[in-house]
Design a protein around this motif. Structure first.
Motif, PDB file in Angstrom:
ATOM      1  N   HIS A 114       0.768  -1.235   0.000  1.00  0.00           N
ATOM      2  CA  HIS A 114       0.000   0.000   0.000  1.00  0.00           C
ATOM      3  C   HIS A 114       0.808   1.300   0.000  1.00  0.00           C
ATOM      4  O   HIS A 114       1.844   1.398   0.630  1.00  0.00           O
ATOM      5  CB  HIS A 114      -0.915   0.027   1.224  1.00  0.00           C
ATOM      6  N   ASP A 124      -8.782  -3.023   4.590  1.00  0.00           N
ATOM      7  CA  ASP A 124      -9.224  -3.845   3.466  1.00  0.00           C
ATOM      8  C   ASP A 124     -10.092  -4.979   3.998  1.00  0.00           C
ATOM      9  O   ASP A 124      -9.684  -5.689   4.933  1.00  0.00           O
ATOM     10  CB  ASP A 124      -8.031  -4.435   2.721  1.00  0.00           C
ATOM     11  N   GLN A 127     -13.656  -9.913   0.100  1.00  0.00           N
ATOM     12  CA  GLN A 127     -14.939 -10.212  -0.530  1.00  0.00           C
ATOM     13  C   GLN A 127     -15.363 -11.665  -0.294  1.00  0.00           C
ATOM     14  O   GLN A 127     -16.468 -12.055  -0.670  1.00  0.00           O
ATOM     15  CB  GLN A 127     -14.859  -9.951  -2.040  1.00  0.00           C
ATOM     16  N   PHE A 181     -13.193   2.289  -1.615  1.00  0.00           N
ATOM     17  CA  PHE A 181     -12.601   2.033  -2.922  1.00  0.00           C
ATOM     18  C   PHE A 181     -12.953   0.625  -3.398  1.00  0.00           C
ATOM     19  O   PHE A 181     -12.762  -0.347  -2.657  1.00  0.00           O
ATOM     20  CB  PHE A 181     -11.083   2.194  -2.866  1.00  0.00           C
ATOM     21  N   VAL A 182     -13.459   0.554  -4.639  1.00  0.00           N
ATOM     22  CA  VAL A 182     -13.838  -0.734  -5.222  1.00  0.00           C
ATOM     23  C   VAL A 182     -13.401  -0.772  -6.680  1.00  0.00           C
ATOM     24  O   VAL A 182     -13.069   0.258  -7.279  1.00  0.00           O
ATOM     25  CB  VAL A 182     -15.366  -0.965  -5.152  1.00  0.00           C
ATOM     26  N   ALA A 183     -13.420  -1.952  -7.264  1.00  0.00           N
ATOM     27  CA  ALA A 183     -13.196  -2.075  -8.704  1.00  0.00           C
ATOM     28  C   ALA A 183     -14.346  -1.372  -9.425  1.00  0.00           C
ATOM     29  O   ALA A 183     -15.494  -1.396  -8.969  1.00  0.00           O
ATOM     30  CB  ALA A 183     -13.139  -3.544  -9.104  1.00  0.00           C
ATOM     31  N   HIS A 211      -8.482  -3.948  -6.673  1.00  0.00           N
ATOM     32  CA  HIS A 211      -9.581  -4.098  -5.718  1.00  0.00           C
ATOM     33  C   HIS A 211     -10.642  -5.088  -6.207  1.00  0.00           C
ATOM     34  O   HIS A 211     -11.842  -4.845  -6.062  1.00  0.00           O
ATOM     35  CB  HIS A 211     -10.209  -2.736  -5.400  1.00  0.00           C
ATOM     36  N   ASP A 212     -10.201  -6.181  -6.800  1.00  0.00           N
ATOM     37  CA  ASP A 212     -11.158  -7.180  -7.270  1.00  0.00           C
ATOM     38  C   ASP A 212     -11.488  -8.209  -6.200  1.00  0.00           C
ATOM     39  O   ASP A 212     -12.519  -8.881  -6.285  1.00  0.00           O
ATOM     40  CB  ASP A 212     -10.638  -7.878  -8.526  1.00  0.00           C
ATOM     41  N   HIS A 214     -11.180  -7.432  -2.678  1.00  0.00           N
ATOM     42  CA  HIS A 214     -11.486  -6.780  -1.406  1.00  0.00           C
ATOM     43  C   HIS A 214     -12.048  -5.391  -1.671  1.00  0.00           C
ATOM     44  O   HIS A 214     -11.952  -4.886  -2.784  1.00  0.00           O
ATOM     45  CB  HIS A 214     -10.235  -6.663  -0.522  1.00  0.00           C
ATOM     46  N   PHE A 215     -12.671  -4.803  -0.653  1.00  0.00           N
ATOM     47  CA  PHE A 215     -13.010  -3.388  -0.740  1.00  0.00           C
ATOM     48  C   PHE A 215     -12.298  -2.653   0.385  1.00  0.00           C
ATOM     49  O   PHE A 215     -12.074  -3.199   1.465  1.00  0.00           O
ATOM     50  CB  PHE A 215     -14.526  -3.136  -0.737  1.00  0.00           C
ATOM     51  N   HIS A 216     -11.912  -1.438   0.092  1.00  0.00           N
ATOM     52  CA  HIS A 216     -11.040  -0.643   0.957  1.00  0.00           C
ATOM     53  C   HIS A 216     -11.867   0.465   1.599  1.00  0.00           C
ATOM     54  O   HIS A 216     -12.342   1.363   0.914  1.00  0.00           O
ATOM     55  CB  HIS A 216      -9.902  -0.093   0.096  1.00  0.00           C
TER      56      HIS A 216
END
Length: 295
Positions: A114, A124, A127, A181-183, A211-212, A214-216
């Motif tokens: 990071h 993080d 998913q 933050f996401v894809a 970010h495929d 996990h989401f931040h």
């Protein structure tokens, strides 16, 4: 002759001592939080964290993953938020949450990965819906999350469910959250089911590369945190007061993936930006020296 002597003298300095001049080596060597009052210092990508606390490795509704990294630390507000969200995950039908990287014990630039996660307000979240909350330390090193974005980056996979949406909506609706933050494909999918009432929380969902799996989640600077720098522009400014389901979102699955050919003569490239892993202590707020020196 003099230049040769100076070079020889420099080469005699142990390589480890040279490397420790980098802030990420200094902060990465700390295994405990500082004995100070909690305070996020600086910005999310250039700062440190005083008085950070550790998210327990396991709880009734969560497990911290990849424990060998020592990144399950954060400001008290972040730890409390994650515990709350993990209970919400159970309410929507998951067993809880697998929590990925938060921050190092005293924040600061990381030795790998990071650019942000430096002040104890980022986390993080995997998913992967947990099947077990009794994984051993070794199992947590081997297990991986699942992608909810397709390999071509344009759509979600069959792993994406209504429960993923419900979980992220709950997180974004929390007033403590600044943005998530996401894809881009994930946000596009969310926009398909959005209503006018969704505008306030959906504008917090921000597309970004990667970010495929996990989401931040990024929290706002806590009330009274005078050394914490609020991120600008705000999500409302980025979305111009809307929900972000517009042409700027489609850019991520069009021009971003297939850049159009330039019509003008290219200008000289801008100077390369230094990665936070290249920062020295001089690049960070002065208070970070106290955080590092604290017991």
């Amino acid at each position: 002759m003099i230049k040769s002597l100076l070079l020889a003298a420099f080469m005699l300095v142990p390589a480890g001592a040279q490397a420790e001049q980098l802030a990420n080596k200094l902060f990465g060597a700390k295994s405990t939080g500082s004995q100070q009052d909690p305070m996020p210092i600086g910005s999310y990508a250039k700062g440190c964290g005083a008085g950070m606390v550790q998210l327990p490795e396991s709880g009734p509704s969560w497990q911290a993953m990849r424990l060998s990294r020592g990144r399950n630390w954060g400001q008290p507000e972040l730890v409390e938020f994650l515990m709350d969200l993990s209970r919400t995950a159970q309410d929507i039908g998951w067993n809880g949450l697998y929590v990925g990287d938060m921050s190092q014990p005293r924040g600061g630039p990381m030795t790998s990965g990071h650019a942000s996660h430096q002040i104890g307000l980022d986390a993080d979240i995997w998913q992967l819906p947990p099947k077990s909350l009794t994984l051993s330390r070794a199992e947590r090193e081997k297990i991986s999350s699942i992608p909810v974005r397709s390999a071509d980056q344009r759509s979600v996979t069959k792993n994406w469910t209504s429960r993923h949406l419900a979980l992220m909506k709950a997180a974004a609706s929390d007033p403590r959250v600044d943005r998530i933050f996401v894809a881009a494909a994930v946000k596009i999918e969310m926009c398909k089911t959005a209503t006018r009432k969704d505008k306030d929380w959906l504008q917090k969902i921000r597309p970004i590369e990667g970010h495929d799996t996990h989401f931040h989640v990024r929290l706002k600077c806590p009330k009274g945190a005078r050394l914490c720098q609020t991120q600008k522009p705000t999500v409302a400014e980025l979305s111009k007061g809307g929900d972000g389901c517009d042409a700027t979102l489609q850019w991520w699955v069009t021009d971003y993936l297939n850049p159009p050919k330039p019509t003008k003569k290219p200008k000289d490239p801008p100077p390369r930006k230094r990665h936070p892993r290249e920062y020295t202590m001089a690049d960070l707020p002065n208070q970070c020296k106290d955080v590092l020196a604290s017991r």
